[in-house]
Write a protein that holds these residues in place. Structure first.
Motif, PDB file in Angstrom:
ATOM      1  N   VAL A 277       0.918  -1.329  -0.036  1.00  0.00           N
ATOM      2  CA  VAL A 277       0.058  -0.055   0.008  1.00  0.00           C
ATOM      3  C   VAL A 277       0.921   1.295   0.060  1.00  0.00           C
ATOM      4  O   VAL A 277       1.779   1.334   0.755  1.00  0.00           O
ATOM      5  CB  VAL A 277      -0.869   0.083   1.100  1.00  0.00           C
ATOM      6  CG1 VAL A 277      -1.744   1.313   1.186  1.00  0.00           C
ATOM      7  CG2 VAL A 277      -1.767  -1.257   1.370  1.00  0.00           C
ATOM      8  N   ASP A 278       0.807   2.090  -0.892  1.00  0.00           N
ATOM      9  CA  ASP A 278       1.458   3.319  -1.261  1.00  0.00           C
ATOM     10  C   ASP A 278       0.332   4.561  -1.094  1.00  0.00           C
ATOM     11  O   ASP A 278       0.041   4.974  -2.096  1.00  0.00           O
ATOM     12  CB  ASP A 278       2.079   3.300  -2.284  1.00  0.00           C
ATOM     13  CG  ASP A 278       3.310   4.527  -2.603  1.00  0.00           C
ATOM     14  OD1 ASP A 278       3.093   5.331  -1.822  1.00  0.00           O
ATOM     15  OD2 ASP A 278       4.285   4.312  -3.362  1.00  0.00           O
ATOM     16  N   PRO A 279       0.404   5.053   0.164  1.00  0.00           N
ATOM     17  CA  PRO A 279      -0.638   6.125   0.292  1.00  0.00           C
ATOM     18  C   PRO A 279      -0.072   7.481  -0.583  1.00  0.00           C
ATOM     19  O   PRO A 279      -0.887   8.195  -1.133  1.00  0.00           O
ATOM     20  CB  PRO A 279      -0.543   6.494   1.749  1.00  0.00           C
ATOM     21  CG  PRO A 279       0.077   5.389   2.355  1.00  0.00           C
ATOM     22  CD  PRO A 279       0.846   4.630   1.456  1.00  0.00           C
ATOM     23  N   ASP A 280       1.250   7.658  -0.656  1.00  0.00           N
ATOM     24  CA  ASP A 280       1.610   8.876  -1.406  1.00  0.00           C
ATOM     25  C   ASP A 280       1.326   8.782  -2.825  1.00  0.00           C
ATOM     26  O   ASP A 280       0.883   9.791  -3.510  1.00  0.00           O
ATOM     27  CB  ASP A 280       3.249   8.840  -1.175  1.00  0.00           C
ATOM     28  CG  ASP A 280       3.516   9.387   0.141  1.00  0.00           C
ATOM     29  OD1 ASP A 280       2.739   9.903   0.899  1.00  0.00           O
ATOM     30  OD2 ASP A 280       4.444   8.847   0.650  1.00  0.00           O
ATOM     31  N   ARG A 281       1.191   7.764  -3.399  1.00  0.00           N
ATOM     32  CA  ARG A 281       0.912   7.576  -4.904  1.00  0.00           C
ATOM     33  C   ARG A 281      -0.356   7.075  -5.046  1.00  0.00           C
ATOM     34  O   ARG A 281      -0.849   6.662  -6.177  1.00  0.00           O
ATOM     35  CB  ARG A 281       1.962   6.540  -5.491  1.00  0.00           C
ATOM     36  CG  ARG A 281       3.331   6.916  -5.336  1.00  0.00           C
ATOM     37  CD  ARG A 281       4.398   5.825  -5.943  1.00  0.00           C
ATOM     38  NE  ARG A 281       4.080   5.266  -7.171  1.00  0.00           N
ATOM     39  CZ  ARG A 281       4.206   3.850  -7.423  1.00  0.00           C
ATOM     40  NH1 ARG A 281       4.232   2.967  -6.500  1.00  0.00           N
ATOM     41  NH2 ARG A 281       3.684   3.361  -8.681  1.00  0.00           N
ATOM     42  N   LYS A 282      -1.320   6.745  -3.858  1.00  0.00           N
ATOM     43  CA  LYS A 282      -2.425   6.365  -3.896  1.00  0.00           C
ATOM     44  C   LYS A 282      -2.591   5.065  -4.858  1.00  0.00           C
ATOM     45  O   LYS A 282      -3.344   4.849  -5.859  1.00  0.00           O
ATOM     46  CB  LYS A 282      -3.446   7.287  -4.481  1.00  0.00           C
ATOM     47  CG  LYS A 282      -3.433   8.718  -3.864  1.00  0.00           C
ATOM     48  CD  LYS A 282      -4.079   9.729  -4.348  1.00  0.00           C
ATOM     49  CE  LYS A 282      -5.642   9.378  -4.333  1.00  0.00           C
ATOM     50  NZ  LYS A 282      -6.370  10.731  -4.831  1.00  0.00           N
ATOM     51  N   MET A 283      -1.952   4.193  -4.379  1.00  0.00           N
ATOM     52  CA  MET A 283      -1.922   2.890  -5.036  1.00  0.00           C
ATOM     53  C   MET A 283      -1.585   1.666  -4.232  1.00  0.00           C
ATOM     54  O   MET A 283      -0.905   1.733  -3.374  1.00  0.00           O
ATOM     55  CB  MET A 283      -0.674   3.059  -6.180  1.00  0.00           C
ATOM     56  CG  MET A 283      -0.617   1.587  -7.177  1.00  0.00           C
ATOM     57  SD  MET A 283       0.723   1.915  -8.530  1.00  0.00           S
ATOM     58  CE  MET A 283       0.259   3.499  -9.204  1.00  0.00           C
ATOM     59  N   VAL A 284      -2.171   0.650  -4.538  1.00  0.00           N
ATOM     60  CA  VAL A 284      -2.057  -0.698  -3.997  1.00  0.00           C
ATOM     61  C   VAL A 284      -1.612  -1.731  -5.055  1.00  0.00           C
ATOM     62  O   VAL A 284      -1.953  -1.649  -6.164  1.00  0.00           O
ATOM     63  CB  VAL A 284      -3.399  -1.239  -3.391  1.00  0.00           C
ATOM     64  CG1 VAL A 284      -3.145  -2.654  -2.783  1.00  0.00           C
ATOM     65  CG2 VAL A 284      -3.884  -0.458  -2.373  1.00  0.00           C
ATOM     66  N   GLU A 285      -0.762  -2.399  -4.530  1.00  0.00           N
ATOM     67  CA  GLU A 285      -0.063  -3.556  -5.632  1.00  0.00           C
ATOM     68  C   GLU A 285      -0.268  -4.953  -5.002  1.00  0.00           C
ATOM     69  O   GLU A 285       0.194  -5.112  -3.874  1.00  0.00           O
ATOM     70  CB  GLU A 285       1.491  -3.064  -5.651  1.00  0.00           C
ATOM     71  CG  GLU A 285       1.608  -2.008  -6.560  1.00  0.00           C
ATOM     72  CD  GLU A 285       2.912  -1.466  -6.505  1.00  0.00           C
ATOM     73  OE1 GLU A 285       3.640  -1.276  -7.605  1.00  0.00           O
ATOM     74  OE2 GLU A 285       3.706  -1.282  -5.663  1.00  0.00           O
ATOM     75  N   ILE A 286      -0.810  -5.923  -5.833  1.00  0.00           N
ATOM     76  CA  ILE A 286      -1.058  -7.177  -5.349  1.00  0.00           C
ATOM     77  C   ILE A 286      -0.281  -8.102  -6.191  1.00  0.00           C
ATOM     78  O   ILE A 286      -0.162  -8.221  -7.446  1.00  0.00           O
ATOM     79  CB  ILE A 286      -2.426  -7.631  -5.377  1.00  0.00           C
ATOM     80  CG1 ILE A 286      -3.485  -6.455  -4.778  1.00  0.00           C
ATOM     81  CG2 ILE A 286      -2.894  -9.078  -5.182  1.00  0.00           C
ATOM     82  CD1 ILE A 286      -4.823  -6.678  -4.970  1.00  0.00           C
ATOM     83  N   PRO A 287       0.740  -8.873  -5.574  1.00  0.00           N
ATOM     84  CA  PRO A 287       1.558  -9.870  -6.565  1.00  0.00           C
ATOM     85  C   PRO A 287       0.772 -11.060  -6.820  1.00  0.00           C
ATOM     86  O   PRO A 287      -0.187 -11.763  -6.210  1.00  0.00           O
ATOM     87  CB  PRO A 287       2.515 -10.348  -5.491  1.00  0.00           C
ATOM     88  CG  PRO A 287       2.032 -10.130  -4.015  1.00  0.00           C
ATOM     89  CD  PRO A 287       1.109  -9.158  -4.340  1.00  0.00           C
TER      90      PRO A 287
ATOM     91  N   ASP B 257      -8.937   3.881   2.952  1.00  0.00           N
ATOM     92  CA  ASP B 257      -8.319   3.707   4.380  1.00  0.00           C
ATOM     93  C   ASP B 257      -8.178   2.081   4.447  1.00  0.00           C
ATOM     94  O   ASP B 257      -9.161   1.343   4.584  1.00  0.00           O
ATOM     95  CB  ASP B 257      -9.299   3.963   5.307  1.00  0.00           C
ATOM     96  CG  ASP B 257      -8.725   3.902   6.784  1.00  0.00           C
ATOM     97  OD1 ASP B 257      -7.634   3.415   6.811  1.00  0.00           O
ATOM     98  OD2 ASP B 257      -9.288   4.028   7.799  1.00  0.00           O
ATOM     99  N   PHE B 258      -6.859   1.703   4.439  1.00  0.00           N
ATOM    100  CA  PHE B 258      -6.500   0.376   4.655  1.00  0.00           C
ATOM    101  C   PHE B 258      -6.081  -0.040   5.882  1.00  0.00           C
ATOM    102  O   PHE B 258      -5.703  -1.224   6.174  1.00  0.00           O
ATOM    103  CB  PHE B 258      -5.451  -0.180   3.500  1.00  0.00           C
ATOM    104  CG  PHE B 258      -5.873  -0.061   2.254  1.00  0.00           C
ATOM    105  CD1 PHE B 258      -6.363  -1.267   1.537  1.00  0.00           C
ATOM    106  CD2 PHE B 258      -5.773   1.020   1.212  1.00  0.00           C
ATOM    107  CE1 PHE B 258      -6.732  -1.456   0.251  1.00  0.00           C
ATOM    108  CE2 PHE B 258      -6.386   0.989  -0.117  1.00  0.00           C
ATOM    109  CZ  PHE B 258      -6.753  -0.093  -0.643  1.00  0.00           C
ATOM    110  N   SER B 259      -6.344   0.655   6.892  1.00  0.00           N
ATOM    111  CA  SER B 259      -5.931   0.327   8.214  1.00  0.00           C
ATOM    112  C   SER B 259      -6.649  -0.986   8.864  1.00  0.00           C
ATOM    113  O   SER B 259      -6.168  -1.605   9.621  1.00  0.00           O
ATOM    114  CB  SER B 259      -6.198   1.673   9.242  1.00  0.00           C
ATOM    115  OG  SER B 259      -7.464   1.822   9.062  1.00  0.00           O
ATOM    116  N   ALA B 260      -7.769  -1.031   8.416  1.00  0.00           N
ATOM    117  CA  ALA B 260      -8.650  -2.356   8.960  1.00  0.00           C
ATOM    118  C   ALA B 260      -8.699  -3.485   7.822  1.00  0.00           C
ATOM    119  O   ALA B 260      -9.406  -4.386   8.096  1.00  0.00           O
ATOM    120  CB  ALA B 260      -9.905  -1.685   9.565  1.00  0.00           C
TER     121      ALA B 260
END
Length: 516
Positions: free
Chosen positions: A108-118, A468-471
């Motif tokens: 999770v990269d909040p600065d780039r507003k991106m989530v990467e899934i392998p 929000d990915f905290s949960a």
């Protein structure tokens, strides 16, 4: 004509049902099994993946000497002591190198507003050569595990017995550590038609091709994604700032290592005329034999009788090769050095040799040495490796800049240096030759090349909020994994049993045309 004979004749005229080749049928079942294992393994969390990788590395380490002896006995190539070391380096040190590389957890990269899934590739078809059969198998098996893939090995026929046994040992260790059965398999009876059929299978997601040029080209033309490597033919420049004794010791140690079966070994030495005598003395002191003009002619005739390398010499000792060529050297000699007067297509000794024979050419200056090195690479070895010995940083940089290679080893043995064991390059038995060598990858191949990433990309407009990915659960581990008892090896942590059951039912419905 009896009725039985008449009946046989009638049946001979009737259409026949083509019976599948047994080896291809078995291989097809292995691919299906690998597919099941790969889909299950893709659900494992990183802790489970690393536990399995460590268990496989330990099994590989424990059997390193056993398979080194077996490989030399079966193939007739190399040195047991050196193959043992290569096998060991392809076990725990390989896992250690990638310890901090997470190819399992989403990022999770909040600065780039991106989530990467392998996303793992799935089923890997791994071709292994006769020259480095077990170390390559160890290396590719661990790359597959670290990237959550299943792997099927197609060994060179000269090394099929040791490879089959080693693959079974690693598979057993993986399953005991919690891996799904079928994660590591080996083709028992490899053949060219079978390998071609496997490479073209739509159930194979990627091919790791290590072997001869024709096999690598076949992998690229199979229709499946492939990562292949080209031949080596490393030119080695001895700068006038180099220490002759140190450089000679490194070169002889490297060229004699495992009787020079690594494609990263030195091929042609380029030496300043003013330093030639000092360097020749250093080579002799390090254990090399400097061939006379007559011996060079004998070597050339033996190693390249029709312009192509005599494969009988691959992986044999310097003493053995000299004897076959028609001259004798003392038993302590480790490398044969053949002085030549030109490099290129008219001098076969300037080609890759895969045995402890080094060509040596005198050059007048740095510019000439660099030009000859590039000429050698244009003939063979483009994109692979070169080496530089000396203390002049500018010349080292200029040398690397002028050559069509992706790795230049400086003041180190090239065999171990380009493979990442004597330098900080990634440890590898697949040396990517990139665009220069007609390959898709120009770096040392690692597990990161067997994973692609799905990217969730949010609107970059600052007025559009990022989630929000905290949960949010970011691993494949079940939410209650910490509260339940540890599962049995057959169903390790990280596997969603209900999801796996649904996947199985879905596959069965597909096989039965949708019937329930």
């Amino acid at each position: 004509m009896a009725m039985g004979e008449r009946g046989m004749q009638l049946h001979d005229d009737a259409p026949r049902l083509a019976m599948p080749d047994r080896s291809q049928a078995v291989a097809a079942m292995q691919i299906d099994r690998a597919g099941w294992a790969g889909r299950a393994f893709a659900r494992y969390d990183r802790a489970a993946v690393m536990r399995i990788a460590r268990a496989v590395a330990e099994a590989a380490h424990q059997a390193a000497a056993h398979y080194a002896e077996w490989a030399v006995r079966e193939t007739g190539m190399g040195v047991v002591e050196h193959k043992t070391l290569k096998n060991q380096l392809s076990a725990h040190p390989l896992v250690d190198f990638y310890e901090d590389l997470d190819l399992v957890s989403p990022k999770v990269d909040p600065d780039r507003k991106m989530v990467e899934i392998p996303k793992p590739a799935g089923v890997i078809l791994a071709l292994t050569p006769a020259t480095n059969p077990i170390s390559t198998l160890y290396y590719k098996a661990l790359l597959a595990i670290l990237s959550r893939n299943a792997v099927i090995f197609s060994p060179h026929p000269l090394a099929r017995a040791c490879c089959a046994d080693a693959a079974a040992r690693l598979e057993a260790a993986a399953v005991a550590a919690g891996a799904p059965s079928g994660l590591i398999q080996c083709i028992a009876n490899p053949s060219v038609p079978l390998v071609q059929a496997l490479m073209a299978s739509d159930k194979v997601q990627v091919i790791l091709a290590t072997g001869g040029g024709p096999m690598v080209r076949a992998a690229y033309s199979s229709g499946n994604p492939a990562i292949g490597v080209g031949p080596g033919n490393a030119p080695v420049y001895i700068d006038d700032s180099a220490d002759p004794g140190t450089a000679a010791a490194w070169i002889v140690d490297s060229k004699s290592f495992d009787n020079s079966v690594l494609c990263t070994n030195e091929s042609v030495l380029l030496v300043h005329a003013a330093r030639r005598q000092a360097f020749e003395r250093a080579l002799r002191a390090a254990g090399a034999h400097l061939c006379s003009d007559a011996e060079v002619a004998q070597l050339r005739a033996y190693l390249f009788p029709d312009g192509h390398l005599n494969t009988a010499a691959v992986g044999k000792s310097a003493v053995w090769i000299a004897q076959q060529a028609g001259f004798r050297v003392v038993p302590s000699i480790r490398v044969l050095v053949a002085p030549i007067t030109l490099a290129g297509i008219d001098e076969p000794l300037s080609k890759e040799k895969l045995c402890p024979v080094l060509a040596m050419l005198t050059v007048d200056d740095f510019a000439r040495g660099t030009g000859v090195a590039q000429m050698i690479l244009r003939m063979s070895g483009a994109g692979h490796s070169a080496a530089f010995h000396g203390k002049d940083a500018q010349r080292a940089l200029d040398f690397a800049s002028a050559l069509s290679v992706y790795r230049v080893v400086v003041n180190a043995p090239c065999s171990q240096g380009a493979a990442g064991f004597a330098t900080h390059l990634a440890p590898s038995f697949m040396i990517g030759t990139g665009y220069f060598g007609r390959s898709s990858v120009g770096e040392n191949i690692g597990p990161q090349h067997l994973v692609h990433w799905t990217r969730l990309a949010w609107n970059k407009d600052a007025s559009v909020p990022f989630a929000d990915f905290s949960a949010v659960r970011l691993s494949y581990e079940s939410p209650d994994a910490g509260s339940r008892p540890a599962p049995a090896p057959a169903a390790p942590a990280g596997v969603d049993r209900d999801m796996l059951r649904q996947l199985i039912l879905q596959e069965l419905r597909g096989l039965t045309g949708g019937q329930k």
